[in-house]
Design a protein around this motif. Structure first.
Motif, PDB file in Angstrom:
ATOM      1  N   SER A  95       2.473   4.495  -9.596  1.00 52.22           N
ATOM      2  CA  SER A  95       2.110   2.945  -9.173  1.00 52.22           C
ATOM      3  C   SER A  95       3.296   2.095  -9.000  1.00 52.22           C
ATOM      4  CB  SER A  95       1.344   2.577 -10.410  1.00 52.22           C
ATOM      5  OG  SER A  95       2.095   2.435 -11.534  1.00 52.22           O
ATOM      6  N   ILE A  96       2.787   1.201  -8.353  1.00 49.18           N
ATOM      7  CA  ILE A  96       3.926   0.234  -7.861  1.00 49.18           C
ATOM      8  C   ILE A  96       3.293  -1.241  -8.137  1.00 49.18           C
ATOM      9  CG2 ILE A  96       3.515  -0.135  -5.241  1.00 49.18           C
ATOM     10  CD1 ILE A  96       6.472  -0.522  -4.900  1.00 49.18           C
ATOM     11  N   TRP A 137       9.997  -5.292  -6.612  1.00 54.71           N
ATOM     12  CA  TRP A 137       9.187  -4.117  -6.716  1.00 54.71           C
ATOM     13  C   TRP A 137       9.506  -3.532  -8.091  1.00 54.71           C
ATOM     14  CZ3 TRP A 137      12.221  -5.317  -2.519  1.00 54.71           C
ATOM     15  CH2 TRP A 137      11.486  -5.308  -1.430  1.00 54.71           C
ATOM     16  N   THR A 164       0.773  -1.260   0.049  1.00 53.85           N
ATOM     17  CA  THR A 164       0.039   0.048   0.232  1.00 53.85           C
ATOM     18  C   THR A 164       0.662   1.276   0.007  1.00 53.85           C
ATOM     19  OG1 THR A 164      -1.614   1.085   1.171  1.00 53.85           O
ATOM     20  CG2 THR A 164      -0.323   0.051   2.484  1.00 53.85           C
ATOM     21  N   LEU A 165       0.432   2.341  -0.794  1.00 50.80           N
ATOM     22  CA  LEU A 165       1.233   3.612  -0.901  1.00 50.80           C
ATOM     23  C   LEU A 165       0.782   4.656   0.082  1.00 50.80           C
ATOM     24  CD1 LEU A 165       1.838   3.593  -4.851  1.00 50.80           C
ATOM     25  CD2 LEU A 165       3.587   2.988  -2.983  1.00 50.80           C
ATOM     26  N   PRO A 192       6.512   2.506   0.369  1.00 56.95           N
ATOM     27  CA  PRO A 192       5.279   1.848   0.698  1.00 56.95           C
ATOM     28  C   PRO A 192       5.395   0.900   1.912  1.00 56.95           C
ATOM     29  CG  PRO A 192       6.527   0.915  -1.229  1.00 56.95           C
ATOM     30  CD  PRO A 192       7.256   2.124  -0.769  1.00 56.95           C
ATOM     31  N   SER A 194      11.707   2.044  -2.611  1.00 56.72           N
ATOM     32  CA  SER A 194      11.292   3.405  -2.304  1.00 56.72           C
ATOM     33  C   SER A 194      11.380   4.112  -3.711  1.00 56.72           C
ATOM     34  CB  SER A 194      12.072   3.815  -1.397  1.00 56.72           C
ATOM     35  OG  SER A 194      13.134   4.144  -1.637  1.00 56.72           O
ATOM     36  N   VAL A 230       8.641   8.254  -1.354  1.00 53.34           N
ATOM     37  CA  VAL A 230       7.650   7.388  -1.168  1.00 53.34           C
ATOM     38  C   VAL A 230       8.245   6.073  -0.619  1.00 53.34           C
ATOM     39  CG1 VAL A 230       5.577   6.278  -2.149  1.00 53.34           C
ATOM     40  CG2 VAL A 230       5.944   8.803  -2.469  1.00 53.34           C
ATOM     41  N   ASP A 287      -0.640  -0.898  -6.318  1.00 52.15           N
ATOM     42  CA  ASP A 287      -1.317   0.119  -5.796  1.00 52.15           C
ATOM     43  C   ASP A 287      -0.809   1.415  -6.397  1.00 52.15           C
ATOM     44  OD1 ASP A 287      -2.997   1.549  -3.779  1.00 52.15           O
ATOM     45  OD2 ASP A 287      -1.412   1.690  -2.403  1.00 52.15           O
ATOM     46  N   THR A 288      -1.699   2.387  -6.231  1.00 54.86           N
ATOM     47  CA  THR A 288      -1.291   3.622  -7.049  1.00 54.86           C
ATOM     48  C   THR A 288      -1.620   4.666  -6.116  1.00 54.86           C
ATOM     49  OG1 THR A 288      -3.835   3.825  -7.656  1.00 54.86           O
ATOM     50  CG2 THR A 288      -2.284   2.766  -9.386  1.00 54.86           C
ATOM     51  N   LEU A 289      -1.049   6.121  -6.425  1.00 55.70           N
ATOM     52  CA  LEU A 289      -1.027   7.259  -5.585  1.00 55.70           C
ATOM     53  C   LEU A 289      -1.103   8.151  -6.379  1.00 55.70           C
ATOM     54  CD1 LEU A 289      -0.214   8.477  -2.650  1.00 55.70           C
ATOM     55  CD2 LEU A 289       2.176   8.358  -3.228  1.00 55.70           C
ATOM     56  N   TRP A 328       8.279   0.186 -10.178  1.00 56.79           N
ATOM     57  CA  TRP A 328       7.558   1.228 -10.157  1.00 56.79           C
ATOM     58  C   TRP A 328       6.926   1.559 -11.801  1.00 56.79           C
ATOM     59  CZ3 TRP A 328       6.239   3.617  -5.741  1.00 56.79           C
ATOM     60  CH2 TRP A 328       6.850   3.185  -4.671  1.00 56.79           C
TER      61      TRP A 328
END
Length: 190
Positions: free
Chosen positions: A70-71, A50, A25-26, A42, A60, A40, A82-84, A52
């Motif tokens: 998004s990751i 990971w 979760t971001l 998560p 990170s 950032v 998840d996205t932010l 991105w």
């Protein structure tokens, strides 16, 4: 076990728990001031890799501009994403009250702040967009928003009072005579 007319063979395999699916979760969407960088990091569990939105494989990510971050994370059991959303805030305000000014006695000037979406505090503690002043002195204001603050000052000077003009009593002038009138007031225009 398998068998045929020539015999049989046996083998075994043990099925073990492969572990849980990855989770990431971001966090909540964020806002960023122009020129700032935000790291950032998560919150994650059971993650092996990971990726991105730009393809970087770090756990990170440095955010420097608005957009969608998004990751995608994986482990041997699967993947999670998840996205932010990153919004760009207004830059720090710049305040300009104008040049120092001189006023005649009894005159006033209205100082005005035209910046949008800022908190204003004048030297007298008021928070309006305008300040009417008539006394000589140093006046200042501070404007603030989420990205910073700026302060400016203006000096008000009082001009000398209107001089009293007295040319004296009426004078007779005879033909051929010259009269010189001298008011004797310094620092004025005639």
């Amino acid at each position: 076990t398998v068998s045929n007319g020539c015999g049989s063979d046996a083998d075994t395999i043990e099925v073990i728990n492969g572990g849980p699916l990855p989770a990431v979760t971001l966090g909540l969407d964020i806002s960023l001031c122009p020129g700032d960088t935000l790291l950032v990091q998560p919150v994650f569990v059971d993650v092996d890799t990971w990726t991105w939105q730009d393809g970087s494989p770090s756990p990170s990510f440095d955010v420097t501009d608005q957009g969608t971050i998004s990751i995608n994370v994986t482990n041997s059991c699967g993947a999670a994403t998840d996205t932010l959303l990153v919004a760009l805030l207004d830059p720090a305000p710049v305040l300009e009250l104008g040049v120092d000014t001189s006023l005649c006695a009894g005159a006033s000037v209205i100082l005005t702040i035209t910046n949008d979406d800022v908190t204003i505090v004048w030297s007298d503690g008021s928070m309006n967009t305008t300040l009417q002043v008539q006394d000589p002195g140093l006046y200042y204001a501070t404007v603030t928003n989420a990205c910073g603050a700026d302060r400016d000052t203006i000096q008000l000077y009082q001009l000398p009072s209107i001089p009293i003009l007295d040319l004296g009593p009426d004078l007779p002038l005879c033909p051929g005579e010259t009269i010189t009138i001298t008011p004797g007031i310094a620092d004025v225009d005639y």
